[in-house]
Design a protein around this motif. Sequence first.
Motif, PDB file in Angstrom:
ATOM      1  N   GLU A 187      -2.436   1.087   9.112  1.00 33.08           N
ATOM      2  CA  GLU A 187      -1.476   2.073   8.675  1.00 33.08           C
ATOM      3  C   GLU A 187      -0.308   1.381   7.987  1.00 33.08           C
ATOM      4  O   GLU A 187       0.143   0.332   8.441  1.00 33.08           O
ATOM      5  CB  GLU A 187      -0.950   2.889   9.865  1.00 33.08           C
ATOM      6  N   PRO A 188       0.182   1.896   6.895  1.00 36.74           N
ATOM      7  CA  PRO A 188       1.324   1.273   6.208  1.00 36.74           C
ATOM      8  C   PRO A 188       2.586   1.388   7.049  1.00 36.74           C
ATOM      9  O   PRO A 188       2.784   2.350   7.773  1.00 36.74           O
ATOM     10  CB  PRO A 188       1.426   2.065   4.910  1.00 36.74           C
ATOM     11  N   LEU A 189       3.439   0.363   6.958  1.00 36.20           N
ATOM     12  CA  LEU A 189       4.702   0.336   7.689  1.00 36.20           C
ATOM     13  C   LEU A 189       5.846   0.500   6.694  1.00 36.20           C
ATOM     14  O   LEU A 189       5.820  -0.062   5.593  1.00 36.20           O
ATOM     15  CB  LEU A 189       4.869  -0.989   8.442  1.00 36.20           C
ATOM     16  N   THR A 190       6.820   1.229   7.089  1.00 38.75           N
ATOM     17  CA  THR A 190       7.979   1.407   6.212  1.00 38.75           C
ATOM     18  C   THR A 190       8.841   0.159   6.160  1.00 38.75           C
ATOM     19  O   THR A 190       9.515  -0.112   5.166  1.00 38.75           O
ATOM     20  CB  THR A 190       8.823   2.594   6.702  1.00 38.75           C
ATOM     21  N   SER A 191       8.826  -0.669   7.232  1.00 38.79           N
ATOM     22  CA  SER A 191       9.588  -1.925   7.258  1.00 38.79           C
ATOM     23  C   SER A 191       8.871  -2.912   8.167  1.00 38.79           C
ATOM     24  O   SER A 191       8.229  -2.514   9.143  1.00 38.79           O
ATOM     25  CB  SER A 191      11.015  -1.696   7.750  1.00 38.79           C
TER      26      SER A 191
END
Length: 484
Positions: free
Chosen positions: A124-128
């Motif tokens: 899953e992509p992480l925002t930071s």
Amino acid sequence: MLARHDGPMGRGAAGVPHALVARAPSGFGARRPGVTGKQGWRDIDMTVDLAQDFFSRRWWRGLFTLSALTVATALLAPGFAPLPGGRPAMVGEAEETQFVAAGVGSLAEGSDSGIAMAPNAAVEPLTSAPERPTLDLFARIAPGDNLARLLTRLGASYGDAGRAQSLVPGAIAPGTSISITLGRKNGDVRPVERIAFRAGLDSELVIRATPSGLQVQRLGIAVDATPLRIRGRVGDGMYWSLRAAGVTPQTAEEYLKALSGQIDVGSQISPDDRFDLVVANRRAATGENEAGSLLYAGIDRAGSTALQLVKWTVAGQTRWFEASGVGQQTSGMIWPVNAPITSGFGERFHPILHFVRMHRGIDFGAHWGTPIVAAADGQVERAGWSGGYGEQVRLAHAGGIETSYSHMSRIVVGPGSPVRQGQLIGYSGSSGLSTGPHLHYEVMRGGQAINPMGVRFINRSILEGPALAAFQARLKALLSVGRG
């Protein structure tokens, strides 16, 4: 298109203005009769329209040209075989998952080829990006650097860096590798959790974070101090044979210098002789090695007596002694200055007093400031002003021999200090009763001046009694060291 030349205001054969008419150079066709040079232009029919003038000479020429171009194209064109084709291999499910995860796919499916990882069912992509809880770093101390400056550059707080520096006993040697662990970031800095480095061959220093602050602990490392013995054949060259056997350049030089005090290394050693060295050595349990000084220098000479030398200290002076207890001997004095002799020993007319008197030494024509060295091992008896001799140094040697060095400009030794042969004692000058810079050198035996040109000075030490017994025990212990 037709190309004509009808004058500046004319029109072409087909009524085309001159702006659209091309002129052909004279090489394209025949010249007009009687026209040469730049006026040798002729109207040339550059194109043929097969829809006009059927079956005329011009029409047949155009048809022939068209046919020739068609045949040439057919002959020169590649074959008309069908292109090879086939069905690409099907990508399996595992490969497809991998391609998707690596971002490899068609643009139609929205894939960005080349990214590190694409979102899928397991990613899953992480925002930071999350902050790393700890940092494990390795650094090396540079010359002129210290632990505190190194830690602050790596992101540690000034408080921890200063505390860690205060826990280190003394300066860390340049080139020392340091393992550093920094904790979770607090603002712009990280706390020090652990520092470890080698404080010496026999210990490692570890600094750890505790509830009460940074604490230091020294971890001991077992060290074997057994000397290292090295043997080998002299071969074509003593020095390079020593280096090939693992002897350091400094130890090889010390070994050759020790032998040269007893034998002529250049002529009294043969390729079949075998060298034998014992070197001080410390080896840590972790594998590090620290070589020390040369302790024993021996050589087994084919057809001659073996030479065995041991480094031994007597009366504060360390010298090489052979197995019988006789110390390294110095044969003959050396010239005290690098300069020509300008006046010899004996009676002469004094250049200042203007009468004949005994010249008790020899004069060297040394320029002002030329270094002056001790002619042999000895002790400084006098160093200072001595009337007409000016600035003078007087040395006492073994066997009742004395030497003096006069008219010096500067003295660098003091009364009572020991000196070795070749050691700097001062600089030449023109002090005292002198007409110019030079060195007046005298040699005395029993207080009487003798000719320095005929002196052969031999200085050697002989061990006796308990000193000889201790020396021989040391020699036996060194010879019992196994081969390295």
